[in-house]
Design an enzyme around this catalytic site. Structure first.
Site, PDB file in Angstrom:
ATOM      1  N   TRP A  83      48.574  19.337  15.675  1.00  0.00           N
ATOM      2  CA  TRP A  83      49.508  19.253  14.545  1.00  0.00           C
ATOM      3  C   TRP A  83      49.699  20.626  13.908  1.00  0.00           C
ATOM      4  O   TRP A  83      50.790  20.962  13.444  1.00  0.00           O
ATOM      5  CB  TRP A  83      48.975  18.270  13.506  1.00  0.00           C
ATOM      6  N   HIS A  84      48.634  21.432  13.908  1.00  0.00           N
ATOM      7  CA  HIS A  84      48.693  22.729  13.246  1.00  0.00           C
ATOM      8  C   HIS A  84      49.549  23.738  13.998  1.00  0.00           C
ATOM      9  O   HIS A  84      50.057  24.688  13.388  1.00  0.00           O
ATOM     10  CB  HIS A  84      47.283  23.293  13.049  1.00  0.00           C
ATOM     11  N   GLY A  85      49.693  23.586  15.281  1.00  0.00           N
ATOM     12  CA  GLY A  85      50.512  24.557  15.987  1.00  0.00           C
ATOM     13  C   GLY A  85      50.501  24.368  17.485  1.00  0.00           C
ATOM     14  O   GLY A  85      49.592  23.740  18.049  1.00  0.00           O
ATOM     15  N   PHE A 138      53.335  25.714   9.675  1.00  0.00           N
ATOM     16  CA  PHE A 138      52.996  24.449  10.296  1.00  0.00           C
ATOM     17  C   PHE A 138      53.969  23.349   9.887  1.00  0.00           C
ATOM     18  O   PHE A 138      53.974  22.294  10.452  1.00  0.00           O
ATOM     19  CB  PHE A 138      51.574  24.029   9.935  1.00  0.00           C
ATOM     20  N   SER A 158      44.855  16.445  15.571  1.00  0.00           N
ATOM     21  CA  SER A 158      44.883  17.182  14.308  1.00  0.00           C
ATOM     22  C   SER A 158      45.043  18.679  14.563  1.00  0.00           C
ATOM     23  O   SER A 158      45.815  19.359  13.877  1.00  0.00           O
ATOM     24  CB  SER A 158      43.590  16.927  13.520  1.00  0.00           C
TER      25      SER A 158
END
Length: 456
Positions: free
Chosen positions: A294-296, A456, A291
């Site tokens: 996923w953001h960066g 994102f 997770s």
């Protein structure tokens, strides 16, 4: 067809070249779903599913993570760059790629698992993938909820229209007034953190906590409200997460569409909370680290995810992760002392993790935290160099945060902060409050800031 055209024009307004990625993903996943419908051979079904996964995650990997993996590999093995000859490349991250990739992936996975009947209507599927209100920053919708709505006949519904406008208005307040004003100080403090004392650094983290909440939940409110104007119902993406009494509750209330996506398509398939202690620990770290990633493409996001896993694990291992399923202080105006204490601790842990999310790199994050713990003149909150104007703006940003908290506290059992205004009997009172809020947004708007989650 009109929605598809409008959505494509909307996305092309940013950069028409990347529209081809959406169109290609749409064609691939529509074709995969269509072929899965009549395919009974399990090996061929798996091959079709993996074709969808490879295409979609392949795009995401190239545009978002190529440089990260390459630079990390060269950092671990310095001489490898000479051998491989691959260099980092200047690449533009397509807006919303993480969102629409996960949205269309959920369709093929659900069709593969026979939880969803694949559609034969390509236009409807294209509209599902590219639906403009939530295309670039969510909520990440499931085909089981959104896709069937494109087949319903639409008639104007005044009550839904007003409700949608009201939610848009609240989203604009959170974004333009709260988030953008907080951003001014969050950016100034984080960008000059070496010059700030401990209390100022704490305020910087606090401002960022409300910046990212106002920014992202504000966008979600605008997207959900806009969709409702057209007769579409999107899922709730934020459920007042800063009123959570533990980290498990926080993650049931923060970015709900992503949290449930990872729960259903990653956490449960790898075992979830079943099995022994080691499996529970492993699965928890996997879900939170993925997770974060996923953001960066930055180690700061990975550490942010790992920290949340560490905060979550004690609750899971002691079977206390589902203690707080109802809203806080239900049927009461105020929380108990115990509830207040738990909310404060949960918020403090969340803000601590946000430091890593906001920092430029790990060194910056550790220096920021070190500055809080070792600063001289800790209680000298406002640097003298800021002057009177910035001091008044600082206080005003805090006032907006208090206003946000108070309004959302009284609306915490609703879908969004000011939904409760609908219950006011007299129309003139309701409309007066709407006009006051509109004027407040116009007069006290912060400096223009891009939506955080667009990156994102």
């Amino acid at each position: 067809m009109l929605i598809v055209v409008a959505s494509y024009v909307f996305y092309s307004w940013w950069d028409w070249r990347f529209l081809s990625l959406i169109v290609f993903s749409t064609i691939v996943d529509y074709t995969v779903g269509f072929k899965l419908k009549n395919e009974e051979n399990q090996s061929k079904r798996k091959l079709l599913l993996w074709a969808s996964i490879v295409v979609n995650l392949g795009f995401l990997g190239v545009f978002k993570y190529y440089n990260f993996f390459l630079d990390s590999l060269y950092h671990v093995i310095p001489g490898l760059q000479v051998v491989l000859g691959f260099n980092s490349i200047e690449i533009i991250l397509p807006v919303g790629i993480s969102f629409y990739t996960f949205q269309t992936l959920s369709y093929t996975i659900d069709v593969y698992k026979r939880k969803l009947e694949p559609t034969s209507d390509f236009i409807a599927f294209a509209a599902f993938v590219s639906f403009f209100p939530q295309l670039v920053a969510g909520p990440i919708e499931r085909a089981t909820n959104l896709l069937p709505q494109f087949f319903h006949k639409r008639t104007f519904n005044y009550a839904k229209f007003v409700d949608g406008m009201r939610q848009i208005l609240w989203g604009l307040f959170k974004k333009i007034v709260v988030a953008d004003n907080c951003a001014e100080f969050a950016n100034q403090i984080f960008n000059n953190s070496a010059e700030m004392n401990g209390s100022t650094l704490i305020f910087g983290a606090l401002f960022f906590a409300f910046q990212i909440y106002g920014d992202f939940s504000g966008y979600s409110d605008i997207a959900i409200g806009t969709s409702r104007l057209f007769g579409f119902n999107l899922m709730q993406n934020f459920a007042f997460p800063y009123f959570s009494r533990d980290i498990a509750e926080f993650w049931r209330r923060w970015h709900i569409s992503l949290s449930t996506w990872f729960r259903d398509y990653l956490y449960i398939p790898i075992g979830g909370s079943r099995g022994g202690t080691l499996m529970k620990v492993r699965n928890t770290f996997i879900i939170f680290i993925v997770s974060g990633f996923w953001h960066g493409a930055n180690w700061t996001f990975i550490i942010w995810g790992a920290l949340n896993a560490i905060f979550f694990l004690p609750l899971l291992l002691t079977n206390n992760n589902r203690n707080n399923l109802r809203i806080v202080a239900q049927d009461r105006y105020l929380p108990t002392f115990k509830e207040s204490f738990h909310m404060l601790i949960t918020f403090a842990l969340t803000v601590f993790a946000w430091v890593f999310f906001r920092a430029e790199n790990l060194g910056h994050a550790f220096d920021y935290i070190k500055g809080i713990l070792t600063s001289e003149n800790f209680f000298n909150v406002i640097p003298t160099s800021w002057g009177g104007r910035l001091l008044s703006d600082f206080a005003f940003s805090l006032l907006n945060i208090v206003l946000l908290i108070v309004v959302e506290w009284f609306g915490r059992d609703k879908q969004y902060g000011i939904e409760f205004l609908f219950g006011i009997k007299y129309r003139i009172v309701r409309w007066s409050l709407y006009i006051l809020l509109i004027l407040y947004i116009i007069v006290f708007a912060g400096g223009s800031q891009d939506f955080i989650y667009f990156q994102f």
